[in-house]
Design a protein around this motif. Structure first.
Motif, PDB file in Angstrom:
ATOM      1  N   ALA A 128       0.849  -1.194   0.000  1.00 61.17           N
ATOM      2  CA  ALA A 128       0.000   0.000   0.000  1.00 61.17           C
ATOM      3  C   ALA A 128       0.880   1.237   0.000  1.00 61.17           C
ATOM      4  CB  ALA A 128      -0.898   0.005   1.232  1.00 61.17           C
ATOM      5  N   ILE A 175      -4.979   6.628  -1.297  1.00 62.44           N
ATOM      6  CA  ILE A 175      -4.305   5.398  -0.884  1.00 62.44           C
ATOM      7  C   ILE A 175      -4.423   4.439  -2.055  1.00 62.44           C
ATOM      8  CG2 ILE A 175      -4.350   3.421   0.679  1.00 62.44           C
ATOM      9  CD1 ILE A 175      -5.669   5.312   2.759  1.00 62.44           C
ATOM     10  N   LEU A 192      -3.520   0.430  -3.496  1.00 63.07           N
ATOM     11  CA  LEU A 192      -3.110  -0.940  -3.211  1.00 63.07           C
ATOM     12  C   LEU A 192      -2.516  -1.520  -4.483  1.00 63.07           C
ATOM     13  CD1 LEU A 192      -6.234  -2.150  -1.211  1.00 63.07           C
ATOM     14  CD2 LEU A 192      -4.083  -1.256  -0.320  1.00 63.07           C
ATOM     15  N   CYS A 214      -1.427  -1.380  -9.794  1.00 59.42           N
ATOM     16  CA  CYS A 214      -2.399  -0.849  -8.848  1.00 59.42           C
ATOM     17  C   CYS A 214      -3.744  -1.499  -9.142  1.00 59.42           C
ATOM     18  CB  CYS A 214      -2.491   0.664  -8.984  1.00 59.42           C
ATOM     19  SG  CYS A 214      -3.728   1.403  -7.897  1.00 59.42           S
ATOM     20  N   LEU A 259      -6.459  -2.269   6.491  1.00 57.19           N
ATOM     21  CA  LEU A 259      -5.416  -1.261   6.361  1.00 57.19           C
ATOM     22  C   LEU A 259      -5.770  -0.104   7.276  1.00 57.19           C
ATOM     23  CD1 LEU A 259      -2.851  -0.579   4.561  1.00 57.19           C
ATOM     24  CD2 LEU A 259      -4.421   0.915   3.307  1.00 57.19           C
TER      25      LEU A 259
END
Length: 188
Positions: free
Chosen positions: A33, A41, A43, A51, A76
């Motif tokens: 991340a 944000i 991932l 991504c 997260l």
């Protein structure tokens, strides 16, 4: 002789549009991340470097200053310059809990990180205005009493031991402080 290779995501549209402030691997190394000053944000697949998910404006567009995975890699934890800490469920790509009431009002001026304690029962975040530690129950967001961190300036970083009730804090007062629980019953 060992050599290293560097990889960058192949799609330029996947890149952040401002500096990346924080990055971390999941414990299973399948995902990493990133949190950025662009307020997003992202991932990333740990093998393809692509991504696969973006939390756009994750903290209302405020700069993201820290991201960290739970041990099971299902969640997260993020902190933003909006003085908020959020818990994201990765399977649904949604914010489960917003931890509020850190004591700061409005946005922060110094970047600092949020962490889980060693059992992941609590979320810890230093409050910039009071230099105290804010602590919430990670499951229901119930805020615990503030703990004075005894620093003379803002806390810029903190890290919790992965195996014990102990953490360290670093501050602009040029000091690092080590904290530990006096009792096994205490869980911070």
């Amino acid at each position: 002789m060992n050599t290293q290779q560097c990889f960058v995501g192949s799609n330029p549209g996947d890149q952040h549009s401002a500096p990346v402030n924080s990055c971390c691997w999941s414990s299973n190394a399948k995902v990493f991340a990133t949190g950025s000053a662009d307020g997003n944000i992202r991932l990333w697949d740990g093998i393809s470097n692509k991504c696969f998910c973006t939390f756009t404006g994750a903290h209302g567009g405020s700069e993201i200053v820290s991201v960290t995975f739970s041990r099971n890699s299902k969640y997260l934890l993020s902190a933003g310059m909006d003085s908020m800490v959020k818990l994201w469920e990765l399977s649904t790509s949604r914010c489960l809990i917003a931890y509020t009431g850190a004591g700061s009002t409005g946005s922060m001026t110094t970047k600092t990180n949020a962490v889980f304690n060693h059992t992941e029962d609590y979320v810890l975040f230093p409050d910039e205005k009071t230099t105290s530690l804010c602590c919430w129950d990670s499951r229901n967001a119930e805020r615990q009493p503030l703990l004075s961190l005894s620093h003379n300036n803002v806390v810029t970083a903190m890290h919790h031991s992965p195996v014990a009730a102990a953490f360290i804090t670093c501050s602009d007062d040029q000091r690092m402080r080590f904290w530990h629980s006096r009792s096994a019953a205490e869980s911070l």
